[in-house]
Motif scaffolding. Structure first.
Motif, PDB file in Angstrom:
ATOM      1  N   VAL A  33       0.851  -1.195   0.000  1.00 31.06           N
ATOM      2  CA  VAL A  33       0.000   0.000   0.000  1.00 31.06           C
ATOM      3  C   VAL A  33       0.886   1.245   0.000  1.00 31.06           C
ATOM      4  O   VAL A  33       1.668   1.436   0.931  1.00 31.06           O
ATOM      5  CB  VAL A  33      -0.920   0.030   1.236  1.00 31.06           C
ATOM      6  N   PRO A  34       0.801   2.083  -1.039  1.00 29.71           N
ATOM      7  CA  PRO A  34       1.610   3.308  -1.052  1.00 29.71           C
ATOM      8  C   PRO A  34       1.289   4.198   0.146  1.00 29.71           C
ATOM      9  O   PRO A  34       0.132   4.314   0.555  1.00 29.71           O
ATOM     10  CB  PRO A  34       1.191   3.983  -2.361  1.00 29.71           C
ATOM     11  N   VAL A  35       2.307   4.824   0.717  1.00 31.39           N
ATOM     12  CA  VAL A  35       2.120   5.641   1.916  1.00 31.39           C
ATOM     13  C   VAL A  35       2.244   7.135   1.626  1.00 31.39           C
ATOM     14  O   VAL A  35       2.220   7.950   2.537  1.00 31.39           O
ATOM     15  CB  VAL A  35       3.146   5.240   3.000  1.00 31.39           C
ATOM     16  N   TRP A  36       2.359   7.493   0.346  1.00 31.96           N
ATOM     17  CA  TRP A  36       2.514   8.903   0.007  1.00 31.96           C
ATOM     18  C   TRP A  36       1.220   9.678   0.257  1.00 31.96           C
ATOM     19  O   TRP A  36       0.125   9.138   0.136  1.00 31.96           O
ATOM     20  CB  TRP A  36       2.912   9.059  -1.468  1.00 31.96           C
ATOM     21  N   TRP A  37       1.370  10.955   0.578  1.00 29.98           N
ATOM     22  CA  TRP A  37       0.244  11.877   0.610  1.00 29.98           C
ATOM     23  C   TRP A  37      -0.432  11.852  -0.755  1.00 29.98           C
ATOM     24  O   TRP A  37       0.211  11.682  -1.786  1.00 29.98           O
ATOM     25  CB  TRP A  37       0.760  13.270   0.964  1.00 29.98           C
ATOM     26  N   SER A  38      -1.749  12.024  -0.796  1.00 28.49           N
ATOM     27  CA  SER A  38      -2.530  11.838  -2.023  1.00 28.49           C
ATOM     28  C   SER A  38      -2.034  12.711  -3.172  1.00 28.49           C
ATOM     29  O   SER A  38      -2.047  12.297  -4.330  1.00 28.49           O
ATOM     30  CB  SER A  38      -4.006  12.106  -1.759  1.00 28.49           C
ATOM     31  N   LEU A 102       1.739   2.880  -9.991  1.00 30.80           N
ATOM     32  CA  LEU A 102       1.248   2.179  -8.808  1.00 30.80           C
ATOM     33  C   LEU A 102       1.497   2.976  -7.528  1.00 30.80           C
ATOM     34  O   LEU A 102       1.199   2.510  -6.433  1.00 30.80           O
ATOM     35  CB  LEU A 102       1.915   0.805  -8.700  1.00 30.80           C
ATOM     36  N   GLY A 103       2.078   4.176  -7.683  1.00 31.30           N
ATOM     37  CA  GLY A 103       2.289   5.056  -6.538  1.00 31.30           C
ATOM     38  C   GLY A 103       3.500   4.716  -5.706  1.00 31.30           C
ATOM     39  O   GLY A 103       3.557   5.071  -4.528  1.00 31.30           O
ATOM     40  N   SER A 104       4.493   4.053  -6.311  1.00 35.03           N
ATOM     41  CA  SER A 104       5.641   3.605  -5.527  1.00 35.03           C
ATOM     42  C   SER A 104       6.954   3.858  -6.262  1.00 35.03           C
ATOM     43  O   SER A 104       7.174   3.331  -7.351  1.00 35.03           O
ATOM     44  CB  SER A 104       5.509   2.106  -5.223  1.00 35.03           C
ATOM     45  N   VAL A 105       7.819   4.650  -5.641  1.00 37.42           N
ATOM     46  CA  VAL A 105       9.170   4.841  -6.174  1.00 37.42           C
ATOM     47  C   VAL A 105       9.956   3.542  -6.042  1.00 37.42           C
ATOM     48  O   VAL A 105      10.760   3.191  -6.907  1.00 37.42           O
ATOM     49  CB  VAL A 105       9.877   5.986  -5.417  1.00 37.42           C
ATOM     50  N   LEU A 106       9.703   2.798  -4.958  1.00 35.01           N
ATOM     51  CA  LEU A 106      10.384   1.521  -4.739  1.00 35.01           C
ATOM     52  C   LEU A 106      10.053   0.525  -5.845  1.00 35.01           C
ATOM     53  O   LEU A 106      10.950  -0.119  -6.402  1.00 35.01           O
ATOM     54  CB  LEU A 106       9.972   0.940  -3.379  1.00 35.01           C
ATOM     55  N   PRO A 202       3.317  -1.322   4.027  1.00 36.19           N
ATOM     56  CA  PRO A 202       3.454  -0.067   3.288  1.00 36.19           C
ATOM     57  C   PRO A 202       4.641  -0.111   2.329  1.00 36.19           C
ATOM     58  O   PRO A 202       5.641  -0.795   2.593  1.00 36.19           O
ATOM     59  CB  PRO A 202       3.689   0.955   4.392  1.00 36.19           C
ATOM     60  N   ILE A 203       4.520   0.592   1.223  1.00 38.46           N
ATOM     61  CA  ILE A 203       5.633   0.737   0.273  1.00 38.46           C
ATOM     62  C   ILE A 203       5.771   2.213  -0.084  1.00 38.46           C
ATOM     63  O   ILE A 203       4.803   2.956  -0.073  1.00 38.46           O
ATOM     64  CB  ILE A 203       5.424  -0.102  -1.005  1.00 38.46           C
ATOM     65  N   PHE A 204       6.995   2.611  -0.384  1.00 36.92           N
ATOM     66  CA  PHE A 204       7.263   4.010  -0.690  1.00 36.92           C
ATOM     67  C   PHE A 204       7.438   4.222  -2.189  1.00 36.92           C
ATOM     68  O   PHE A 204       7.763   3.318  -2.908  1.00 36.92           O
ATOM     69  CB  PHE A 204       8.528   4.464   0.041  1.00 36.92           C
TER      70      PHE A 204
END
Length: 204
Positions: A33-38, A102-106, A202-204
């Motif tokens: 689940v991406p943890v970034w602000w929307s 997918l909202g993830s830099v990782l 969570p993923i970043f």
């Protein structure tokens, strides 16, 4: 074995390697689940979409030059004047874009590194045939264009006119447009995440 007996690389190996790598990453894709602000997540998705579009355009550009000429002569104009396997660069851009969508830099870094590693290894195997088939011509090209996948813009050259075979362009162009499937795929993945059936970490 005589060098002239070297056969073209079996592309099915590349196809299946990429598929297996994707399946291996599937738990991370679905459970993360991406943890970034929307706002940042939306920006990442936009950047990812732009990279996927760039991947399609770059692959289509390379196909204009290589279509119908692969394994027939040493193509070294246009995108092939900057790297020896520009189609693979386009594919790597698409993998990076998929991860960002997918909202993830990782995930973007993981997909990009995996894709680049697989395709560099594939390019190395392909060049065994190209060196055997074209000899000094390919060696001269490889000495001038050092990079297999990543382009070096300062080397760019192109003739005033480029010809192409419409039938081959339609076939290979469809392959480039296949990256458009990434767009609905990302929506399906986000829908699965929203069902709360996933979300283990969570993923970043």
């Amino acid at each position: 074995m005589n060098e002239t007996a070297v056969q073209p690389f079996d592309q099915r190996i590349r196809y299946w390697t990429v598929r297996v790598a994707f399946l291996a990453c599937l738990p991370v894709i679905l459970l993360g689940v991406p943890v970034w602000w929307s706002g940042i997540a939306a920006l990442l998705k936009l950047l990812g979409t732009l990279l996927v579009i760039a991947a399609i355009l770059y692959r289509f550009w390379a196909i204009l030059y290589i279509g119908g000429r692969k394994n027939q002569r040493v193509v070294q104009e246009g995108p092939y004047s900057m790297s020896r396997h520009p189609l693979y660069f386009g594919t790597t851009l698409g993998a990076l874009g998929f991860g960002l969508m997918l909202g993830s830099v990782l995930l973007a870094a993981l997909f990009g590194a995996l894709t680049l590693g697989i395709l560099v290894a594939t390019a190395s195997r392909e060049e065994r045939f190209l060196r055997a088939e074209f000899g000094p011509d390919y060696e001269a090209y490889a000495n001038r264009v050092r990079n297999r996948v990543l382009p070096e813009p300062g080397l760019f050259t192109t003739p005033d006119e480029v010809t192409f075979v419409p039938k081959i362009l339609r076939t290979n162009g469809g392959d480039a447009l296949g990256f458009l499937l990434v767009l609905p795929l990302v929506e399906v993945i986000e829908w699965i995440r929203d069902l709360h059936l996933a979300g283990a970490f969570p993923i970043f």
